[in-house]
Design a protein around this motif. Structure first.
Motif, PDB file in Angstrom:
ATOM      1  N   CYS B  28       0.834  -1.201   0.000  1.00 36.49           N
ATOM      2  CA  CYS B  28       0.000   0.000   0.000  1.00 36.49           C
ATOM      3  C   CYS B  28       0.872   1.255   0.000  1.00 36.49           C
ATOM      4  N   ALA B  29       1.885   1.223   0.823  1.00 34.87           N
ATOM      5  CA  ALA B  29       2.792   2.364   0.893  1.00 34.87           C
ATOM      6  C   ALA B  29       3.402   2.615  -0.480  1.00 34.87           C
ATOM      7  N   ALA B  30       3.838   1.526  -1.117  1.00 38.76           N
ATOM      8  CA  ALA B  30       4.498   1.653  -2.410  1.00 38.76           C
ATOM      9  C   ALA B  30       3.554   2.207  -3.473  1.00 38.76           C
ATOM     10  N   ARG B  31       2.275   1.906  -3.335  1.00 39.00           N
ATOM     11  CA  ARG B  31       1.325   2.322  -4.366  1.00 39.00           C
ATOM     12  C   ARG B  31       0.504   3.530  -3.938  1.00 39.00           C
ATOM     13  N   ALA B  32       0.876   4.133  -2.839  1.00 40.81           N
ATOM     14  CA  ALA B  32       0.144   5.297  -2.343  1.00 40.81           C
ATOM     15  C   ALA B  32      -1.335   4.970  -2.152  1.00 40.81           C
ATOM     16  N   GLN B  33      -1.542   3.822  -1.509  1.00 39.73           N
ATOM     17  CA  GLN B  33      -2.914   3.439  -1.191  1.00 39.73           C
ATOM     18  C   GLN B  33      -3.036   3.289   0.319  1.00 39.73           C
ATOM     19  N   ARG B  34      -4.258   3.390   0.784  1.00 47.47           N
ATOM     20  CA  ARG B  34      -4.418   3.446   2.241  1.00 47.47           C
ATOM     21  C   ARG B  34      -5.026   2.180   2.814  1.00 47.47           C
ATOM     22  N   LEU B  35      -4.299   1.554   3.671  1.00 52.99           N
ATOM     23  CA  LEU B  35      -4.818   0.382   4.374  1.00 52.99           C
ATOM     24  C   LEU B  35      -5.517   0.892   5.634  1.00 52.99           C
ATOM     25  N   THR B  36      -6.735   1.333   5.435  1.00 53.73           N
ATOM     26  CA  THR B  36      -7.503   1.950   6.527  1.00 53.73           C
ATOM     27  C   THR B  36      -7.876   0.910   7.587  1.00 53.73           C
ATOM     28  N   PRO B  37      -8.321   1.380   8.741  1.00 59.84           N
ATOM     29  CA  PRO B  37      -8.684   0.449   9.825  1.00 59.84           C
ATOM     30  C   PRO B  37      -9.669  -0.630   9.363  1.00 59.84           C
ATOM     31  N   ILE B  38     -10.698  -0.240   8.665  1.00 61.96           N
ATOM     32  CA  ILE B  38     -11.675  -1.239   8.236  1.00 61.96           C
ATOM     33  C   ILE B  38     -11.058  -2.269   7.304  1.00 61.96           C
ATOM     34  N   ARG B  39     -10.324  -1.786   6.354  1.00 59.72           N
ATOM     35  CA  ARG B  39      -9.691  -2.699   5.402  1.00 59.72           C
ATOM     36  C   ARG B  39      -8.766  -3.653   6.132  1.00 59.72           C
ATOM     37  N   ARG B  40      -8.027  -3.104   7.088  1.00 57.05           N
ATOM     38  CA  ARG B  40      -7.118  -3.932   7.861  1.00 57.05           C
ATOM     39  C   ARG B  40      -7.885  -4.969   8.665  1.00 57.05           C
ATOM     40  N   GLN B  41      -8.974  -4.558   9.268  1.00 57.18           N
ATOM     41  CA  GLN B  41      -9.767  -5.489  10.073  1.00 57.18           C
ATOM     42  C   GLN B  41     -10.312  -6.635   9.224  1.00 57.18           C
ATOM     43  N   VAL B  42     -10.781  -6.298   8.028  1.00 55.22           N
ATOM     44  CA  VAL B  42     -11.316  -7.340   7.159  1.00 55.22           C
ATOM     45  C   VAL B  42     -10.203  -8.317   6.777  1.00 55.22           C
ATOM     46  N   LEU B  43      -9.076  -7.762   6.415  1.00 51.53           N
ATOM     47  CA  LEU B  43      -7.948  -8.621   6.055  1.00 51.53           C
ATOM     48  C   LEU B  43      -7.529  -9.493   7.234  1.00 51.53           C
ATOM     49  N   GLU B  44      -7.492  -8.912   8.412  1.00 52.67           N
ATOM     50  CA  GLU B  44      -7.101  -9.676   9.597  1.00 52.67           C
ATOM     51  C   GLU B  44      -8.101 -10.790   9.888  1.00 52.67           C
TER      52      GLU B  44
END
Lengths: 159, 159
Positions: B28-44
């Motif tokens: 995400c950092a490399a592509r200037a995209q945001r791993l927001t809390p919700i996205r992170r929670q879903v992935l987790e």
DNA sequence: ATATTTATGTTGCACTGCAACAAGAACCGC
DNA sequence: GCGGTTCTTGTTGCAGTGCAACATAAATAT
């Protein structure tokens, strides 16, 4: 050869549909199964479109004075799938009539055109070998491979 | 090798999950995209299960005092899929975290255990070749192959 | 600081897929 | 033919999928 997999836009629906129906009738007779009016109508609706149809689209197409309930369609589809007359296209939650009389557990590769929605069935003999090898490596005993590929079909590409 | 594809029932979830999260963060950092809390929670949530989860199951697992709406989950899933962190298992209408860091358009074969529900990702290099050949014969330009195989995984088979 | 993009919240809905029970139709043996 | 069994369809109901459309909030850019 390319033309054989994707039905040409102007091909003879009537004929290929009636062939498939005849085949279904023969199979059912041989297996002592009943191709009831509803099952036949669902199969005909799918044959007439050559595209994957959802349950509601099927209802639309076979609705006359009465509208069959979704469950009725799903039951007919279950029957048709069990007998190999219809395939489920999982990536689209839709169903398509089979026009290839393949053997029960033949591997089939579905080629789905993103533009016109047509579905072609490519033979998957070579793929089957590679898949078997791949899953065996994983200690996996495979049952029903599902292969769906999205892309652009030959007819749409020509334009 | 067989063990590498299906995670052992007793493997270290914590570690493989945190590795995947770290990878997602880096991407995400490399592509200037945001791993927001919700996205992170879903992935987790998906990483913690190693099985395909439906939208409602995901909601169950990340629900605290507030319950996210289905659309919220679907949007997070869209993002995670676009970035290759999550795959959709079409035959089950469910989603699974990707733990393989494959390249963008690598072909992946999903092996789905009917008994325990685990999903393994087998490399599909050999299959890819056969598939390319098969679809080319049909005059079809392929985009995203989807291969899902149901069966019994190595761990379940041993019992 | 303001405009622009990007993400999330809210509401609502069409479609998927099937369970459970009731009613009808076809088939079987006697 | 008659009653029983089996198969099929009708009816009701519901959980889950998936997303559109609009409103709001947060982050980025200028």
């Amino acid at each position: 050869m390319a033309r054989a997999i994707f039905p040409a836009p102007d091909h003879d629906h009537e004929r290929c549909a009636s062939t498939a129906i005849a085949h279904a009738e023969a199979q059912c007779a041989a297996r002592a199964q009943r191709l009831t009016p509803i099952r036949r109508q669902v199969l005909e609706a799918l044959l007439a479109s050559h595209k994957p149809l959802g349950a509601y689209e099927i209802i639309e197409r076979i609705a006359g004075d009465t509208r069959p309930a979704p469950i009725t369609i799903y039951r007919a589809l279950d029957f048709l799938r069990d007998n190999g007359f219809v395939h489920r296209i999982a990536s689209r939650n839709a169903f398509v009539a089979c026009v290839h009389n393949h053997a029960d557990d033949d591997l089939v590769v579905f080629l789905i055109c993103e533009r016109c929605g047509a579905v072609g069935e490519a033979p998957g003999a070579g793929v089957a070998e590679a898949l078997k090898a791949s899953s065996r490596t994983a200690g996996f005993s495979a049952k029903s491979p599902l292969i769906e590929i999205a892309g652009i079909c030959s007819h749409c590409r020509e334009r």
